[in-house]
Design a protein around this motif. Structure first.
Motif, PDB file in Angstrom:
ATOM      1  N   VAL A 629      20.330  -8.811  -4.794  1.00  0.00           N
ATOM      2  CA  VAL A 629      21.737  -8.676  -4.604  1.00  0.00           C
ATOM      3  C   VAL A 629      22.635  -9.450  -5.470  1.00  0.00           C
ATOM      4  O   VAL A 629      23.361  -8.642  -6.783  1.00  0.00           O
ATOM      5  CB  VAL A 629      22.478  -8.904  -2.817  1.00  0.00           C
ATOM      6  CG1 VAL A 629      23.651  -8.439  -3.028  1.00  0.00           C
ATOM      7  CG2 VAL A 629      21.191  -8.173  -2.567  1.00  0.00           C
ATOM      8  N   GLY A 630      22.523 -10.857  -5.154  1.00  0.00           N
ATOM      9  CA  GLY A 630      23.527 -11.566  -6.630  1.00  0.00           C
ATOM     10  C   GLY A 630      23.094 -11.070  -7.665  1.00  0.00           C
ATOM     11  O   GLY A 630      24.048 -11.229  -8.581  1.00  0.00           O
ATOM     12  N   LEU A 632      22.140  -8.160  -9.008  1.00  0.00           N
ATOM     13  CA  LEU A 632      22.514  -6.536  -9.271  1.00  0.00           C
ATOM     14  C   LEU A 632      24.625  -7.446  -9.770  1.00  0.00           C
ATOM     15  O   LEU A 632      24.618  -6.718  -9.935  1.00  0.00           O
ATOM     16  CB  LEU A 632      22.028  -5.927  -8.461  1.00  0.00           C
ATOM     17  CG  LEU A 632      21.094  -5.803  -7.741  1.00  0.00           C
ATOM     18  CD1 LEU A 632      21.330  -4.923  -6.321  1.00  0.00           C
ATOM     19  CD2 LEU A 632      20.564  -4.253  -9.477  1.00  0.00           C
ATOM     20  N   LEU A 633      25.059  -7.835  -8.874  1.00  0.00           N
ATOM     21  CA  LEU A 633      26.506  -8.092  -8.356  1.00  0.00           C
ATOM     22  C   LEU A 633      26.681  -8.774  -9.634  1.00  0.00           C
ATOM     23  O   LEU A 633      27.921  -9.212  -9.731  1.00  0.00           O
ATOM     24  CB  LEU A 633      27.205  -8.691  -7.154  1.00  0.00           C
ATOM     25  CG  LEU A 633      26.062  -7.900  -6.516  1.00  0.00           C
ATOM     26  CD1 LEU A 633      27.169  -9.068  -5.453  1.00  0.00           C
ATOM     27  CD2 LEU A 633      27.515  -6.439  -6.623  1.00  0.00           C
ATOM     28  N   GLY A 634      25.896  -9.392 -10.891  1.00  0.00           N
ATOM     29  CA  GLY A 634      26.701 -10.301 -11.730  1.00  0.00           C
ATOM     30  C   GLY A 634      26.363 -11.383 -11.492  1.00  0.00           C
ATOM     31  O   GLY A 634      26.868 -12.324 -12.653  1.00  0.00           O
TER      32      GLY A 634
END
Length: 636
Positions: A629-630, A632-634
């Protein structure tokens, strides 16, 4: 341990906080030991002394209980022992029932149940000085006549009445008393009969001057159990305890580390080079040393626990925590085991024996490893220093606090879920807690308490660690690199070509989604022997010389990790990877000795293996979620 004509068995029973252990110590002195009888999972203290007639007495200190209707393993052992239901152990010839004279109404219920068994009984009426200071006029003669058994007033902590108690232990035993209260009918009818009899006997043999007298304990409890000042005191005491553990343990831990290092050097220099030398030095000595080094923290923790217990404060802490624990489906009795698990999960799991409810005990065992233990600290310190290298100690301390909080909160949530999934107890779970008067702790008791727990830790954890250390040594050592090859001169290459390195490369695809390369994955695997092994494994992987001082090794390792890259040149230990590792170590049960103790305590391979697999899988998925998730969030 059965009786002989020259040696007789006497059992010691009483409510928790009745002074039973103090009496046991006063009677036996140094002639005592701790062990398990056949069919008994709870450790029993045994000791010897001679009565005034010169007969040798084996004294068995049974676990404290409120009733012979067992709701916990401890209470079942007490009931079975008194009834003669323990294998190869007949019922004791005499049972000494210890009563707190200042709380006679509460303690007499157990005495009546013991007398109802139909065996010879002697009552040790303890803490008569406390009763008199509270305005209670005792009449042991009336009490003895009404109960039909000898009653001896004593002050165990000052040794008063001990000779008289020894005189009362006549052998052959006194006649078995005839009960003067109802012993037939339903359990509810018998309990009503006991309650009525207790009220009558206390009115005659324990008359009070006034019910309005406030004792010192009452006055202290006005503050220590207050909704605000009570919590402030509890938090302050816990902070002092943990600060003391981590501050005062550093010196003996460094001494133990140095002693094992010197031992390793001595053995290495006194033996010819070869696999046997390497096994003993890097396998046995290093492996055992890695466990023993945490003994000072274990000793200090149990010293403070013993201090709080014997002073009477631990019962107040459990009382305050009960409301919070109830929200997680537990009672205040789970507080002490979970507190112990912050030093090491092994004593935490062992401390669950006092929990009444079988379901609550199992839940507490299952969540105990999520209390961040002291063995995780080397890992946390390394990762926090990499994650917050310039933010200062305040920010690093805050992150460490959040790490501990994450484990606690998740454990309580898990307990709430498990409470609804596990089957109900055979008996209704209840939380009954007596608040004993505050007392000055006894140093002799504290010493024996700490010694017993320290030995149990070494015996139960050390043996498993030794076996695992040898296995890990073999995986890291073989196959041996060819002479003259680069791997023969470079430890990191040798590790990469070993069975452990090969396994690391094999599992790297499974750990790469978490941000870990093969060296990190290998270190994670080795940490299942003990969590702190993760750091030493990384030092081997990155060729950190053991000839350097410990502080220099740690500094060099942080520099190496900060500079480590993937084959494409991107950094391995990004902030996201470090957070992923922290999450993994918060939740993974990376301590196989804990699994061995869980198996022993639950008598179930299913629960022990399920806990190991379940927590490890949860840790993997949590770390995976954070990293993916981190990403994907950049975040990097």
């Amino acid at each position: 341990m059965s009786s002989t004509p020259e040696q007789h068995t006497v059992a010691l029973v009483g409510n928790p906080n009745s002074g039973k252990t103090t009496l046991f110590n006063a009677l036996t002195g140094e002639n005592q030991k701790t062990g398990n009888y056949a069919g008994v999972t709870v450790s029993l203290k045994t000791g010897t002394f001679r009565n005034t007639h010169g007969r040798k007495i084996n004294l068995i200190d049974l676990p404290g209980c409120y009733s012979l209707d067992p709701n916990s393993p401890d209470e079942k052992v007490t009931r079975d022992f008194l009834s003669g239901d323990i294998a190869d152990q007949p019922a004791p010839e005499i049972t000494v029932c210890v009563l707190d004279a200042s709380a006679l109404e509460r303690h007499l219920n157990l005495a009546l149940e013991v007398i109802e068994l139909g065996h010879p009984v002697v009552i040790a009426l303890n803490m008569v000085d406390v009763a008199e200071s509270r305005g209670i006029h005792l009449d042991p003669t009336i009490l003895s006549e009404e109960l039909g058994v000898p009653v001896v007033p004593i002050q165990a902590n000052k040794g008063k009445g001990i000779v008289e108690l020894k005189q009362a232990l006549r052998l052959p035993a006194p006649a078995i008393p005839e009960t003067r209260w109802q012993t037939t009918g339903s359990e509810l009818e018998r309990q009503h009969a006991r309650t009525a009899f207790i009220q009558t006997i206390c009115n005659e043999a324990a008359r009070r001057e006034s019910n309005d007298t406030l004792t010192l304990s009452d006055k202290l409890d006005e503050y220590l159990l207050h909704p605000f000042t009570g919590w402030a005191a509890l938090i302050s005491i816990m902070l002092i305890v943990f600060w003391s553990i981590f501050s005062f343990s550093s010196i003996p831990m460094d001494a133990i580390d140095g002693a094992f290092a010197s031992l390793g050097d001595t053995v290495a220099n006194s033996m010819p080079e070869g696999d046997l030398n390497d096994l003993i030095v890097n396998g046995v000595i290093a492996g055992v040393g890695g466990t023993v080094i945490f003994l000072p923290q274990i000793v200090l923790l149990f010293f403070f626990i013993g201090l709080l217990e014997s002073s009477g404060y631990m019962a107040r802490a459990a009382f305050l925590m009960d409301r919070i624990m109830n929200k997680a489906g537990l009672s205040g009795k789970a507080f002490l085991p979970l507190l112990s698990a912050h030093a090491c999960a092994i004593p935490g799991v062992m401390a669950t024996r006092t929990i009444d409810s079988a379901r609550e005990r199992l839940i507490t065992i299952l969540i105990a490893p999520w209390m961040s233990c002291s063995a995780r600290l080397p890992v946390y310190f390394l990762l926090i220093a990499l994650l917050l290298p310039t933010q200062g100690s305040a920010a690093q301390a805050l992150l460490l606090f959040c790490i501990y909080l994450a484990g606690i909160v998740t454990a309580l949530v898990a307990a709430r879920i498990l409470r609804t999934r596990l089957p109900d107890d055979e008996v209704e779970s209840h939380f009954m807690l007596e608040l004993p008067p505050y007392r000055a702790p006894q140093l002799g008791y504290l010493f024996r308490h700490v010694l017993d727990r320290a030995w149990a830790f070494l015996k139960k954890a050390g043996s498993v660690i030794l076996v695992l250390s040898i296995i890990l040594w073999a995986l890291q050592t073989f196959p041996k690199p060819d002479e003259g090859s680069p791997a023969a001169e470079e430890p990191a290459l040798a590790l990469e070509e070993s069975y452990m390195g090969q396994l690391g490369h094999t599992i790297e695809p499974a750990f790469k989604p978490l941000g870990y390369d093969w060296r990190t994955a290998t270190s994670v695997l080795t940490s299942f022997a003990a969590r702190e092994v993760f750091v030493s494994s990384l030092k081997i992987s990155y060729s950190i010389s053991e000839d350097l001082e410990e502080e220099e090794q740690d500094t060099l390792l942080r520099e190496q990790l900060s500079a480590a890259t993937w084959p494409d040149g991107s950094k391995i230990y990004t902030p996201l990877t470090l957070v992923s590792l922290l999450i993994f170590f918060i939740y993974a049960l990376q301590c196989l000795p804990t699994t061995a103790v869980v198996h022993r305590e639950t008598k179930s391979l299913k629960w022990a293996a399920g806990q190991l697999v379940g927590m490890s899988l949860f840790a993997y998925l949590a770390a995976l979620l954070v990293f993916q998730v981190g990403s994907l969030l950049g975040f990097s």
